[in-house]
Design a protein around this motif. Structure first.
Motif, PDB file in Angstrom:
ATOM      1  N   VAL A   1      39.947  44.262  30.940  1.00 47.23           N
ATOM      2  CA  VAL A   1      39.924  45.050  29.701  1.00 47.23           C
ATOM      3  C   VAL A   1      38.486  45.463  29.368  1.00 47.23           C
ATOM      4  O   VAL A   1      37.605  44.624  29.230  1.00 47.23           O
ATOM      5  CB  VAL A   1      40.548  44.233  28.538  1.00 47.23           C
ATOM      6  CG1 VAL A   1      40.441  44.993  27.222  1.00 47.23           C
ATOM      7  CG2 VAL A   1      42.011  43.923  28.837  1.00 47.23           C
TER       8      VAL A   1
ATOM      9  N   VAL B   1      41.432  43.603  16.794  1.00 47.97           N
ATOM     10  CA  VAL B   1      41.230  44.927  17.389  1.00 47.97           C
ATOM     11  C   VAL B   1      42.376  45.192  18.364  1.00 47.97           C
ATOM     12  O   VAL B   1      42.623  44.397  19.267  1.00 47.97           O
ATOM     13  CB  VAL B   1      39.869  44.971  18.134  1.00 47.97           C
ATOM     14  CG1 VAL B   1      39.692  46.296  18.858  1.00 47.97           C
ATOM     15  CG2 VAL B   1      38.727  44.721  17.152  1.00 47.97           C
TER      16      VAL B   1
ATOM     17  N   HIS C   1      36.938  41.190  19.477  1.00 51.20           N
ATOM     18  CA  HIS C   1      38.318  41.656  19.286  1.00 51.20           C
ATOM     19  C   HIS C   1      38.903  41.193  17.955  1.00 51.20           C
ATOM     20  O   HIS C   1      40.125  41.179  17.791  1.00 51.20           O
ATOM     21  CB  HIS C   1      39.212  41.189  20.445  1.00 51.20           C
ATOM     22  CG  HIS C   1      38.961  41.919  21.731  1.00 51.20           C
ATOM     23  ND1 HIS C   1      39.496  41.539  22.934  1.00 51.20           N
ATOM     24  CD2 HIS C   1      38.209  43.022  21.994  1.00 51.20           C
ATOM     25  CE1 HIS C   1      39.093  42.373  23.888  1.00 51.20           C
ATOM     26  NE2 HIS C   1      38.309  43.270  23.342  1.00 51.20           N
TER      27      HIS C   1
ATOM     28  N   ALA D   1      40.623  34.392  27.292  1.00 49.43           N
ATOM     29  CA  ALA D   1      41.744  33.507  26.989  1.00 49.43           C
ATOM     30  C   ALA D   1      41.743  32.226  27.829  1.00 49.43           C
ATOM     31  O   ALA D   1      42.232  31.182  27.380  1.00 49.43           O
ATOM     32  CB  ALA D   1      43.054  34.261  27.197  1.00 49.43           C
ATOM     33  N   GLY D   2      41.167  32.280  29.037  1.00 52.51           N
ATOM     34  CA  GLY D   2      41.163  31.104  29.916  1.00 52.51           C
ATOM     35  C   GLY D   2      40.441  29.912  29.317  1.00 52.51           C
ATOM     36  O   GLY D   2      40.781  28.764  29.634  1.00 52.51           O
TER      37      GLY D   2
ATOM     38  N   GLY E   1      36.627  32.397  31.883  1.00 56.26           N
ATOM     39  CA  GLY E   1      38.054  32.487  31.567  1.00 56.26           C
ATOM     40  C   GLY E   1      38.531  33.868  31.159  1.00 56.26           C
ATOM     41  O   GLY E   1      39.361  33.986  30.261  1.00 56.26           O
ATOM     42  N   THR E   2      38.032  34.878  31.840  1.00 58.44           N
ATOM     43  CA  THR E   2      38.522  36.241  31.547  1.00 58.44           C
ATOM     44  C   THR E   2      38.858  36.953  32.846  1.00 58.44           C
ATOM     45  O   THR E   2      38.152  36.807  33.848  1.00 58.44           O
ATOM     46  CB  THR E   2      37.511  37.041  30.692  1.00 58.44           C
ATOM     47  OG1 THR E   2      37.992  38.381  30.527  1.00 58.44           O
ATOM     48  CG2 THR E   2      36.114  37.072  31.294  1.00 58.44           C
ATOM     49  N   SER E   3      39.941  37.738  32.818  1.00 57.88           N
ATOM     50  CA  SER E   3      40.406  38.395  34.040  1.00 57.88           C
ATOM     51  C   SER E   3      39.617  39.662  34.354  1.00 57.88           C
ATOM     52  O   SER E   3      39.793  40.250  35.419  1.00 57.88           O
ATOM     53  CB  SER E   3      41.891  38.732  33.912  1.00 57.88           C
ATOM     54  OG  SER E   3      42.087  39.640  32.842  1.00 57.88           O
TER      55      SER E   3
ATOM     56  N   PHE F   1      46.971  35.986  28.676  1.00 56.84           N
ATOM     57  CA  PHE F   1      47.744  37.235  28.617  1.00 56.84           C
ATOM     58  C   PHE F   1      48.394  37.585  29.950  1.00 56.84           C
ATOM     59  O   PHE F   1      49.549  37.978  30.009  1.00 56.84           O
ATOM     60  CB  PHE F   1      46.834  38.393  28.184  1.00 56.84           C
ATOM     61  CG  PHE F   1      46.319  38.210  26.789  1.00 56.84           C
ATOM     62  CD1 PHE F   1      47.102  38.549  25.701  1.00 56.84           C
ATOM     63  CD2 PHE F   1      45.072  37.658  26.563  1.00 56.84           C
ATOM     64  CE1 PHE F   1      46.652  38.351  24.414  1.00 56.84           C
ATOM     65  CE2 PHE F   1      44.609  37.456  25.275  1.00 56.84           C
ATOM     66  CZ  PHE F   1      45.401  37.802  24.197  1.00 56.84           C
TER      67      PHE F   1
ATOM     68  N   GLY G   1      37.359  26.803  38.849  1.00 51.46           N
ATOM     69  CA  GLY G   1      38.005  25.576  38.381  1.00 51.46           C
ATOM     70  C   GLY G   1      38.407  25.718  36.929  1.00 51.46           C
ATOM     71  O   GLY G   1      38.110  26.728  36.284  1.00 51.46           O
ATOM     72  N   PRO G   2      39.116  24.715  36.402  1.00 48.62           N
ATOM     73  CA  PRO G   2      39.519  24.770  34.999  1.00 48.62           C
ATOM     74  C   PRO G   2      38.302  24.676  34.072  1.00 48.62           C
ATOM     75  O   PRO G   2      37.383  23.886  34.336  1.00 48.62           O
ATOM     76  CB  PRO G   2      40.437  23.555  34.827  1.00 48.62           C
ATOM     77  CG  PRO G   2      40.339  22.749  36.062  1.00 48.62           C
ATOM     78  CD  PRO G   2      39.592  23.526  37.108  1.00 48.62           C
ATOM     79  N   ALA G   3      38.318  25.468  33.014  1.00 55.19           N
ATOM     80  CA  ALA G   3      37.151  25.565  32.122  1.00 55.19           C
ATOM     81  C   ALA G   3      36.720  24.203  31.584  1.00 55.19           C
ATOM     82  O   ALA G   3      35.521  23.924  31.491  1.00 55.19           O
ATOM     83  CB  ALA G   3      37.478  26.514  30.968  1.00 55.19           C
TER      84      ALA G   3
ATOM     85  N   LEU H   1      39.253  30.101  36.702  1.00 56.83           N
ATOM     86  CA  LEU H   1      40.203  29.339  37.498  1.00 56.83           C
ATOM     87  C   LEU H   1      40.372  29.930  38.894  1.00 56.83           C
ATOM     88  O   LEU H   1      40.598  29.224  39.866  1.00 56.83           O
ATOM     89  CB  LEU H   1      41.550  29.336  36.760  1.00 56.83           C
ATOM     90  CG  LEU H   1      42.588  28.302  37.136  1.00 56.83           C
ATOM     91  CD1 LEU H   1      42.027  26.893  36.990  1.00 56.83           C
ATOM     92  CD2 LEU H   1      43.826  28.466  36.245  1.00 56.83           C
TER      93      LEU H   1
END
Ligand code: OAD
Length: 231
Positions: free
Chosen positions: A179, A148, A108, A13-14, A174-176, A24, A216-218, A201
């Protein structure tokens, strides 16, 4: 650094945050406003299908009104100009990678898809999906978004596993890393000998598993990283 091998890129999502789409788990993220169990599980859909369809209709409208940012565009350029293969796997259900000209694996599912719960037929979703929209194939009024949910099996897992086993560079953007199975891709790639890099980030749950981090920002770090791969 791999120059001509296969690159596998996992996005989350990032990468779409700077296009105005909510993540999220950040402050003000979607899961701070909605209960995941209500809107992103088969059980939630069985309990209150209208709530779920409304949730995805709103997200589809946001995505349709958004535009790809410099990070999406840079990955599309990488895919076209890199001498080796570039596989983009996304956890995102928006269509911003495609709209930037990239080919992408939607593990997903996709907001822009509709799925018939009766016969599994798939077709393009209208902007506003209705629960009783008839399936174009079997006519059943059993429409759902082709995404999904938690408790369902992500799409294209065999293909993704093959790519992870044969890549020389794996990047997560950009993913934490909270999941699975996507969170485990870094270990799969590393096990197969790939170099691994995280562009995010901030540090994520999975940061310790990566060889390198670019913070940093994508929209800023991804174009620079792509430039370094192409130069
Ligand atoms: P998350 O919201 O969990 O994580 C987003 C990550 O992006 C965080 O680590 C942020 O620090 C980072 N981030 C935010 N803005 C950024 C920016 N401008 N540039 C770079 N990074 C930024 O989202 P995901 O990891 O994608 O699944 O979530 C994974 C899955 O959980 C989703 O696909 C969804 C969700 O529940 C389902 O619904 C099945």
């Amino acid at each position: 650094m791999a120059q001509k091998g296969k690159i596998v890129i996992l996005t989350g999502a990032g990468i779409s945050a700077e296009s105005g789409l909510g993540t999220f788990r950040d402050k003000d993220g979607l899961w701070t406003k909605y209960d995941l169990e209500d809107v992103a599980t088969p059980q939630g859909f069985a309990r209150n299908p209208q709530l779920v369809v409304d949730f995805y209709n709103a997200r589809r409208a946001n995505a349709l009104d958004a535009a790809p940012n410099a990070a999406h565009t840079a990955l599309s350029t990488l895919q076209k100009q890199y001498a080796g293969e570039v596989i983009i796997v996304t956890q995102n259900v928006d269509d911003l990678h495609e709209r930037s000209g990239a080919e992408v694996i939607h593990m997903h599912g996709a907001l822009m898809g509709a799925l018939c719960n009766a016969c599994d037929h798939r077709w393009p979703a209208p902007r506003v999906m209705g629960l009783t929209d008839p399936c174009p194939s079997c006519d059943a009024p059993a429409t759902r978004p082709d995404v999904v949910w938690f408790g369902e099996i992500p799409y294209f897992m065999e293909d993704i596993a093959e790519h992870l086993q044969s890549c020389t560079l794996f990047a997560a953007i950009g993913t934490s890393g909270q999941v699975y199975p996507a969170a485990g891709f870094v270990q799969e790639a590393a096990y197969s000998g790939a170099e691994t890099v995280e562009l995010n980030l901030e540090a994520s749950e999975m940061s310790p598993a990566f060889d390198r981090h670019i913070q940093g920002p994508a929209s800023e770090v991804v174009p620079r990283w792509v430039e370094s791969l192409l130069s």
